[in-house]
Enzyme design. Structure first.
Site, PDB file in Angstrom:
ATOM      1  N   GLU A 332       0.845  -1.196   0.000  1.00 49.68           N
ATOM      2  CA  GLU A 332       0.000   0.000   0.000  1.00 49.68           C
ATOM      3  C   GLU A 332       0.881   1.247   0.000  1.00 49.68           C
ATOM      4  OE1 GLU A 332      -3.451   2.012   2.865  1.00 49.68           O
ATOM      5  OE2 GLU A 332      -2.059   0.537   3.678  1.00 49.68           O
ATOM      6  N   HIS A 333       1.810   1.320   0.947  1.00 52.72           N
ATOM      7  CA  HIS A 333       2.789   2.405   1.020  1.00 52.72           C
ATOM      8  C   HIS A 333       4.189   1.815   0.892  1.00 52.72           C
ATOM      9  CE1 HIS A 333      -0.580   3.445   3.837  1.00 52.72           C
ATOM     10  NE2 HIS A 333      -0.558   4.584   3.156  1.00 52.72           N
TER      11      HIS A 333
END
Length: 440
Positions: A332-333
């Protein structure tokens, strides 16, 4: 506090075999479907009354109406801490700068003389934006959902967030204040699967929507899966995750702080460091202990998140293997804390968002980078994007041909229609020319 996975020495496996070696939270949306199905059916048949009753069961507060009064929204903005207001206004300003540039324009292609295809972009008519209200308060998620919808030109925007016992059954006042700053006056005190069902089916208080976006817990994700088709959805958001690809040039103080910053969301949050440096791995492990001890949410979130199967320090032979690992993980990050970080970042294929170098931590993207923090989780970044203006737009092709342009291509259409054993398709063209294929 955090486990290690050592992938050094051997040649890395490919595809699914590599993904199976990497840490990942268990997030069984399929199992939650049977839990949310009766909730959604109840809302479908009984509307707002069901939303209120399920809210009382899950959120511990009985409300009289799911629609938040306009006076409560105005009062929340009036009572907002000036520093928080200034920070939210800056977050909104930066998000608008980025998302305004994402707008698409109508484009016409002349395929042949007299034959054009125009693609125009039309916003969905009405959206339901979900803002979580569990362990933390997320006015930033109001910003990240509302701004791209507004920049896309969506006319009907409704926000739902769980009722809070501490605030008399209203959503958290900071969430209401964020709505006020963005000019959103349609807000509902509804959470979980019942909020998604309210948006999907509509009630006496809330008109149905075309699209539901925003993160939530496993029951929100399950309701999205159950009702997908009746509504469009952005994604089935799972536990938040950070991966950091780092080499010996990275500062372990920064690395440890960034791992902790995601771990404080939830005990299922994932924090993963991928490095070719044994020294950095050891220094980060040592740095985690005092930083964790000095912060909040230690025993209920951070420690179980870091110690869980979803978090690890992954040791690799070199940065080339590190890139293979982070692409397989599809975080996601993803932070890149290496020498020549921009060059390394450019080689990444799979990530929801990439944060380059020591001065672009994930926390910046959560609030004030201008980017969107509603991002694909659970490895979905290998095929899905984060929330953007495009999430709220539909591309429509407009086909415009003259008689001569159609005549010129009719023989090809007839040939392809007959090859697919669909002769009536070809006949629909021949009917326009006296039942014959025009001569070329």
């Amino acid at each position: 506090m955090i486990s290690r996975i050592d992938l050094r020495g051997d040649v890395l496996p490919e595809g699914g075999a590599l993904r199976d070696l990497l840490p990942r939270a268990e997030f069984d949306v399929e199992a939650a479907l049977e839990t949310v199905r009766p909730i959604c059916e109840d809302v479908r048949h009984r509307g707002s009354a069901a939303v209120i009753e399920w809210g009382e069961k899950f959120d511990g507060v009985r409300i009289d109406s799911i629609r938040v009064p306009a006076a409560a929204i105005a009062a929340a903005l009036e009572g907002l801490d000036p520093a928080v207001r200034a920070a939210l206004e800056e977050s909104i300003r930066r998000a608008r700068l980025v998302h305004r540039e994402q707008r698409r324009t109508t484009h016409t292609t002349q395929v042949v003389p007299g034959g054009t295809v125009t693609e125009k972009w039309v916003p969905v008519e009405r959206v339901g934006l979900y803002v979580p209200g569990g362990r933390s308060v997320y006015p930033s998620s109001v910003v990240m959902n509302v701004v791209p919808a507004q920049e896309a030109g969506v006319e009907g925007i409704a926000v739902a967030s769980p009722p809070q016992k501490a605030f008399g059954g209203l959503p958290h006042p900071t969430i209401l204040a964020a709505c006020a700053l963005l000019g959103v006056d349609e807000v509902y005190a509804a959470g979980g699967a019942q909020a998604v069902a309210m948006f999907a089916y509509g009630t006496a208080d809330c008109l149905p929507v075309n699209l539901v976006t925003g993160p939530g817990n496993i029951y929100v994700a399950a309701a999205k899966r159950l009702l997908k088709g009746r509504i469009g959805i952005d994604a089935e958001a799972g536990p938040t995750e950070i991966a950091i690809l780092a080499d010996s040039t990275a500062d372990p103080v920064h690395v440890a702080a960034d791992l902790i910053s995601q771990a404080e969301h939830d005990p299922m949050a994932a924090a993963v460091l991928v490095t070719d440096s044994e020294e950095l791995a050891a220094a980060t492990e040592a740095e985690l202990k005092p930083q964790v001890a000095a912060t909040k949410h230690v025993t209920d979130r951070i420690e179980p998140a870091l110690a869980g199967r979803q978090s690890a320090i992954v040791l690799v032979n070199d940065l080339a293997d590190g890139l293979k690992v982070v692409d397989a993980y599809a975080a996601e990050h993803l932070e890149i804390q290496t020498a020549d970080a921009a060059v390394v970042a450019d080689r990444v294929r799979n990530a929801g968002a990439i944060f380059v170098g020591p001065w672009a931590p994930v926390s910046l993207g959560d609030y004030c980078a201008g980017s969107n923090h509603v991002l694909p989780t659970g490895g979905c970044a290998c095929h899905s994007s984060g929330l953007s203006v495009q999430s709220f737009l539909r591309g429509i092709h407009i086909v415009d041909y003259t008689r001569d342009a159609l005549a010129e291509v009719t023989h090809h259409v007839v040939t392809l229609a007959e090859a697919e054993d669909l002769p009536a398709h070809g006949a629909a063209l021949k009917a326009r020319f006296g039942g014959e294929v025009p001569q070329q």
